[in-house]
Design a protein around this motif. Structure first.
Motif, PDB file in Angstrom:
ATOM      1  N   THR A   1       1.720  -8.585  -4.911  1.00 16.16           N
ATOM      2  CA  THR A   1       1.048  -7.332  -4.576  1.00 16.16           C
ATOM      3  C   THR A   1       2.021  -6.376  -3.901  1.00 16.16           C
ATOM      4  OG1 THR A   1      -1.075  -8.469  -4.275  1.00 16.16           O
ATOM      5  CG2 THR A   1      -0.858  -6.274  -3.306  1.00 16.16           C
ATOM      6  N   LEU A   2       2.118  -5.159  -4.437  1.00 17.03           N
ATOM      7  CA  LEU A   2       2.951  -4.114  -3.846  1.00 17.03           C
ATOM      8  C   LEU A   2       2.060  -2.981  -3.366  1.00 17.03           C
ATOM      9  CD1 LEU A   2       5.859  -3.748  -6.460  1.00 17.03           C
ATOM     10  CD2 LEU A   2       5.843  -5.113  -4.367  1.00 17.03           C
ATOM     11  N   ALA A   3       2.280  -2.512  -2.145  1.00 20.18           N
ATOM     12  CA  ALA A   3       1.573  -1.336  -1.643  1.00 20.18           C
ATOM     13  C   ALA A   3       2.261  -0.088  -2.201  1.00 20.18           C
ATOM     14  CB  ALA A   3       1.587  -1.322  -0.119  1.00 20.18           C
ATOM     15  N   VAL A   4       1.490   0.792  -2.816  1.00 23.52           N
ATOM     16  CA  VAL A   4       2.029   2.019  -3.402  1.00 23.52           C
ATOM     17  C   VAL A   4       1.898   3.144  -2.369  1.00 23.52           C
ATOM     18  CG1 VAL A   4       1.833   3.679  -5.278  1.00 23.52           C
ATOM     19  CG2 VAL A   4       1.387   1.256  -5.707  1.00 23.52           C
ATOM     20  N   ASP A   5       3.018   3.789  -2.050  1.00 26.17           N
ATOM     21  CA  ASP A   5       2.953   4.819  -1.003  1.00 26.17           C
ATOM     22  C   ASP A   5       2.152   6.032  -1.489  1.00 26.17           C
ATOM     23  OD1 ASP A   5       4.633   6.708  -2.354  1.00 26.17           O
ATOM     24  OD2 ASP A   5       6.411   5.705  -1.607  1.00 26.17           O
ATOM     25  N   ALA A   6       1.752   6.861  -0.527  1.00 22.37           N
ATOM     26  CA  ALA A   6       0.834   7.966  -0.821  1.00 22.37           C
ATOM     27  C   ALA A   6       1.380   8.925  -1.868  1.00 22.37           C
ATOM     28  CB  ALA A   6       0.504   8.720   0.466  1.00 22.37           C
ATOM     29  N   ALA A   7       2.692   9.202  -1.835  1.00 16.30           N
ATOM     30  CA  ALA A   7       3.282  10.161  -2.772  1.00 16.30           C
ATOM     31  C   ALA A   7       3.165   9.671  -4.205  1.00 16.30           C
ATOM     32  CB  ALA A   7       4.741  10.418  -2.405  1.00 16.30           C
ATOM     33  N   LEU A   8       3.448   8.385  -4.432  1.00 21.10           N
ATOM     34  CA  LEU A   8       3.334   7.842  -5.785  1.00 21.10           C
ATOM     35  C   LEU A   8       1.879   7.638  -6.182  1.00 21.10           C
ATOM     36  CD1 LEU A   8       6.236   5.217  -6.055  1.00 21.10           C
ATOM     37  CD2 LEU A   8       6.214   7.627  -6.704  1.00 21.10           C
ATOM     38  N   ALA A   9       1.044   7.195  -5.232  1.00 21.21           N
ATOM     39  CA  ALA A   9      -0.364   6.970  -5.534  1.00 21.21           C
ATOM     40  C   ALA A   9      -1.041   8.248  -6.023  1.00 21.21           C
ATOM     41  CB  ALA A   9      -1.080   6.426  -4.302  1.00 21.21           C
TER      42      ALA A   9
END
Length: 235
Positions: A190-198
């Protein structure tokens, strides 16, 4: 076929069922859901729905083998020109083969991963892709959950050699690739996607994996060969 379920419903059972069918769970999670399936008839019905829903789309796709010179052309476009233009040209090539490569990757990995049309009532569908292997034996299936802005990965194949790492890249349109960090072979990653990419994670964006020095690329772009690539689609 069973009536469609609304993805992301109460308890997240639809997402859990889809992840189970796609093989994106860790061994412990998979064992737990298999125990639950013996008593939870609603969850079992959702699993049967996703199995049937994915399998129904397989008949629409035939296995497509890439041309023998495809890798050479990609390498030439990636490394034969300046950094800015090589990604633009490579993306044009990837767009042209996107439809066939997803089907070929699914066949190679042995998973029934194809994208059904999202229900009109679902404003934020989950996204899935099976990356096509271009070099080596790495196999990657990815599922993005917009509710948690997390990316679940199932990475198969040989681990990176000593002194090297696999690195995951986010690519949108003709923009430069953005690193999502190094990844290793394993299931249920599981990778957390940062706000800019999300904010830009949607249908049509591409994910790619390159081979880099240990710790990742020393610059803001891949420096090693592109091992796998795929575009995402909604489920």
């Amino acid at each position: 076929m069973s009536e469609p379920f609304e993805i992301g419903g109460e308890g997240g059972d639809d997402i859990r069922a889809a992840e189970y069918v796609l093989g994106l769970m860790e061994a412990s999670e998979r064992a737990a859901i298999e125990r639950e399936l013996t008593t939870n008839t609603e969850l079992a019905e959702k699993v049967r729905y996703w199995e049937a829903h994915f399998a129904a789309f397989n008949a629409q796709y035939a296995e497509v083998l890439p041309p023998a010179d495809l890798l050479g052309r990609i390498e030439g476009r990636l490394f034969g020109q300046a950094m800015q233009s090589r990604w633009y040209d490579s993306l044009l090539l990837w767009r042209s083969i996107a439809g066939a490569t997803v089907a070929a990757a699914v066949f190679a990995i042995g998973l029934n991963v194809l994208a059904p049309t999202p229900e009109p009532t679902d404003p934020v569908p989950s996204l899935v892709t099976a990356l096509e292997t271009l070099e080596g034996d790495i196999e990657v299936v990815a599922l993005y959950d917009p509710q948690t802005t997390s990316l679940r990965l199932n990475v198969g194949g040989s681990p990176a050699a000593a002194g090297q790492d696999y690195e995951l890249w986010f690519i949108q349109g003709e923009s430069d690739p953005v690193s999502m960090g190094t990844i290793s072979v394993g299931t249920g990653i599981t990778l957390a996607v940062d706000a800019a990419l999300a904010a830009n994670f949607g249908e049509g964006i591409a994910l790619a994996v390159s081979l880099e020095p240990e710790g990742g690329s020393p610059v803001d772009a891949p420096t090693g060969p592109i091992l796998a690539i795929g575009t995402v689609a909604a489920i």
